[in-house]
Design an enzyme around this catalytic site. Sequence first.
Site, PDB file in Angstrom:
ATOM      1  N   GLY A 175       0.821  -1.261  -0.021  1.00 13.23           N
ATOM      2  CA  GLY A 175       0.063   0.055   0.107  1.00 13.23           C
ATOM      3  C   GLY A 175       0.937   1.236  -0.029  1.00 13.23           C
ATOM      4  CB  ALA A 176       3.478   2.220   2.433  1.00  7.60           C
ATOM      5  CB  ILE A 191      12.033   4.526   6.304  1.00  6.75           C
ATOM      6  CG1 ILE A 191      12.731   3.127   6.389  1.00  6.75           C
ATOM      7  CG2 ILE A 191      10.991   4.401   7.445  1.00  6.75           C
ATOM      8  CD1 ILE A 191      11.817   1.972   6.220  1.00  6.75           C
ATOM      9  CE  LYS A 245       5.681   8.751  16.886  1.00 11.06           C
ATOM     10  NZ  LYS A 245       5.074   9.982  17.409  1.00 11.06           N
ATOM     11  CB  THR A 246       3.658   4.785  10.628  1.00 13.37           C
ATOM     12  OG1 THR A 246       4.494   5.487   9.418  1.00 13.37           O
ATOM     13  CG2 THR A 246       2.896   5.997  11.313  1.00 13.37           C
ATOM     14  CE  LYS A 302      13.507  -3.024  -1.140  1.00 13.11           C
ATOM     15  NZ  LYS A 302      14.387  -3.943  -1.703  1.00 13.11           N
ATOM     16  N   GLY A 361       5.182  -3.659   5.948  1.00 15.61           N
ATOM     17  CA  GLY A 361       4.414  -4.227   7.223  1.00 15.61           C
ATOM     18  C   GLY A 361       4.686  -5.740   7.582  1.00 15.61           C
ATOM     19  CD  GLU A 362       2.370  -8.733   4.110  1.00 12.85           C
ATOM     20  OE1 GLU A 362       1.240  -9.384   4.012  1.00 12.85           O
ATOM     21  OE2 GLU A 362       3.061  -8.518   3.297  1.00 12.85           O
TER      22      GLU A 362
END
Lengths: 732, 328
Positions: free
Chosen positions: A511-512, A615, A619-620, A687, A690-691
Amino acid sequence: MSEHHKMDAPDHARRLDDMAQGLIGTAMDRPDGPLKVSGTATYAHEWAVDNLCHGVLARATVPTGRVSDVAAQDILDRPGILAVITDRRLLRNPAQGGAGEAPVQDPSRIAYFGQPIALVVAETFEAARDAAASLRIDYEETEGTYRPEDAAFETPEDKQSSQGDLDAAMAQAAHSIDVTYTTPGHNSAAMEPHGAIASWDGDDLVLRGSYQMLKHNRKEIADSLGIDPANVRLLSPYVGGGFGSKLGIAPEAVAAALAARDLGRPVSVALSRQQVFETTMRRSETRQRIRLAADAEGRLTGIGHDAWVSNLPGETFAEPATQATPFLYGGENRQIGFHVARLNRTCAGSVRAPGEAVGVTVLENAMDELAEATGVDPVDLRRRNIPDTDPSTGKPFSSHTLRRALDDGATRFGWNQRQRPGTRREGDWLIGLGMACATRVNILAEARARVSLTADGRAVVETDMTDIGTGTYAILTQIAGEMLGLPLDRVTTRLGDTDLPPGSGSGGSMGASSTGSAVYLACRNLRAQIAARLDCAETDLTLKDGKAIAANKTTDLAGLSDGTLTAEGHIEPGKTREETRQATFGTFFTEVAVNAVTGETRVRRMQGTFAAGRILNHKTARSQCIGGMTFGIGMALTEELMHDPRDGHIVNRDLAEYHMPVNADVPQIDVVLLDERDDWASPIQAKGIGELSICGAGAAITNAIYNASGVRVRDYPASLDKILAGLDDGRG
Amino acid sequence: MKPFDYVRALGPGDATAAAGREGAAFIAGGTNLLDLMKLGVMTPSTLVDITHLHLDRVETTEDAGLRIGALVTNSDLANHAAVRRDYAVLSRALLAGASGQLRNKATTGGNLLQRTRCPYFYDTAMACNKRDPGSGCRAIGGVTRLHAILGASAHCIATHPSDMAVAMLALGAGVEVEGADGKRRVVALDDFYRLPGEWPDIETVLEPGDLITAVLLPPPPQGRQIYRKVRDRASYAFALASVAAVIRVDSGRIASAALAFGGIAPRPWRDGDAEAALIGEVPSREVFERAADILLADAQGQGGNEFKIDLTRRLLVSVLTEATEERT
Ligand SMILES: Cc1cc2nc3c(=O)[nH]c(=O)nc-3n(C[C@H](O)[C@H](O)[C@H](O)COP(=O)(O)OP(=O)(O)OC[C@H]3O[C@@H](n4cnc5c(N)ncnc54)[C@H](O)[C@@H]3O)c2cc1C
Ligand code: SF4
């Protein structure tokens, strides 16, 4: 105006690095944070809709068979009961991620215990729940298959591959490992249970729901109902976690839409926690055999990975447990085997990093076993086996950061303090260190976003992209603010509405980078529009704090144009995907204590070092990694869907008995994000992150358990009974 | 949830009278009862709210013991100065249970009477003799990780989930009960729970309408007090096995020993023979093992819970070792 970009070539320009606002990468707070912590962000089931009535799904209490009768009349006579919906269009299975079409419908045939059968609608939720629970359903039962042990496995041809001769490599190897591990099923366990409120206006449906990928979900709903997607508007501005279970629609969406149509008034349907367990995606249990052949120094000559997974009959998704094995480590002789059983258990689909979460974990356990066999330090063993190019295809890596992550993690963590297995003890506690590598395939997906610069110098970002708790509101705001030189309070991001341009959706950690690229492209176009007004080249333009600086002249963005300037960005994946192997990398280091009396494990320290391109928000991104590692603790120690062997039903179907890690299970987690730009991945060099941080995390813990206690648990989770079985009598 | 009546009791007499009605149930903290009602596992026709009965005091009794009102919350009890000082095993047991939020609502009486966590009991689609007498027991032959190794019957293999009650049993607590006739009586906690036998739906000696008004603790025991709970995660999980121990060593020999166990039986479990085997002995591994042999002589696994037999043995030996260690 539209700015289209196909990722056919690497983007070495790295334009984001030229910008002046200084927002990108900063640990900015989420703009939606205050709403969420004060309970004022409106989630799917919380909308105040006039004239609302409530539906509750009634479930199958047999695992396989056919519905012969639904005794609707018995409950329709009760006060406040409005309808019992048994429409054949109700979903039997939830939709797989990215399906974009109706999943399996017709609940009159039963494929698994707990499957929805009918929707009971009433004036109040309580009346609907009571009636649904007492709705009499008669069945003709049939035999099913409920345990992998009883199933015949399919071996789909397109999922097998091999190169060289693994058997010969194993036979000739100085050291070889041939081990089989099992992992249990997992539930996504998002905090917000699935819910939907459907309202119709003529032929137009508005559905407020909790979903991850609206552009696909809209088609799934339309196809299930037999209507045009143009007649469906989906709203999901806030989503309380998805972890895969909301990639596709679940039964509540179609049930609410059908009931609202029938009754001519809005209907809400929320799943109970038990229904989330029974009727939304589970991660398949897996059995995985890993074969490693190595020379005397631990250099791999062969690597084999066979996986056995399950799903319902007719479902095409199969937990891709072997996904990272083709590229993580070198070795000329390679073999991938993949086998699927048809089981009558709740539908299997994407849950928290499908594939690598369990696949890399098991591969990293096997690597630990190889380290033990060869006497090579586990970190060194990995270093020796980092391939220069993708060992299965010969393609270059778009970027490769595993060595850096190994060096960084080992140093920070103090890996050199590791001792021989079973040699460190503090009272009743056996202490051990463990490590594992992380990797996850990277994906760029098609996405669109619109950015408008208003006459008063504010920006509005709009896309149907979702924020499932990940920080999308924050990062899209940052990208727009950075590109347009606007402080945060002058950028507004609107998400989760299919009336807006279709983003990528949230899933597969794409998503990002995908939707972020669409926002970037829209902004690049706006910059060109601004430059044109100032008569300069876009590249000569500096935008900062609401002002444009060009050729030593400063102009306010407010008032630059009489009207709103608008641009739509559109990103598509292209040739860079075929030309390179794109993946993210990282390492985990953990210290655990295993109780010599009880076999209980406590994770004492956990360090993660990750690289995922640029990045966007420290923080997120860090929060994502903490979350992934926390799930790694769950996978290693506690999480397990327990199925009754006789009917396959999920026995521990609530969060009291399905054990997610709680605060006391989670130590201080240190996260390091390596500085990186991946020019091949996306025009913003980012890239997916999250996972990544769950992919292998569990192995770092179980490897540490081995180092602490000498007990190798090959059957996840490493619960205390399995550790006890390998401990001595506790005399110590 | 079935529709139900609601009655707020203003005095114990009110409460027991209302609770005498067919299908009535008391509600205290509601942390167990409401969950079960939502799932259709318990379907009372009347809820008698007892939270206004002023049974929320902890008082010292004439014999220097404690009288704990039935409505004292688990949090308040765990943090009560006298409990922390004199009955540490109880404080520890309480704090090992549930979560802070739940303990703030949960009451002493409700905790004693909380129902089993057998997952088949919780699912109304499953046959369960406890929920629906005579329907069968679907847990047998199913997933039995949480189930009993002692005291089970062919009709029910469920465990009692309370931590608090285990510590109270080791402390020799009594339960003060007010009957529908307004009379108060005290039942030893050891006599309070019944084994499932043929009728697992009957869990205690209480009669319909009986209200628990207090728990009575004898004067503070001498010796060392330990509560150890083993569970599947570090917090917020029910016991796989737990031990409450009150042990006194005198002149190098065990002078008194009270041991109670949780998570392994249909009721908080106490075994007088195992305790007797310790008395007068010089603490040693062999002595502890002998006590464990006695305790577990009749232990029987149900498949998924087989490990509890070894776990309980290890736990007991470890707790006894700690309790009898000479302190330096
Ligand atoms: C997720 C979760 C985890 C938990 N973990 C633990 C744990 O680890 N350890 C543990 O010990 N417990 C645990 N609990 C259980 C908790 O301790 C109990 O729910 C609580 O103690 C019940 O007290 P209550 O006052 O809320 O009872 P209620 O729910 O109000 O009542 C429970 C029962 O007692 C009856 N009752 C209540 N008061 C009286 C009275 N004075 N006289 C007669 N009958 C009465 C009610 O009719 C009802 O049948 C957990 C609970 C939950 C939900
Ligand atoms: S063990 Fe007891 S509570 Fe569980 S299903 Fe059997 S009868 Fe019911």
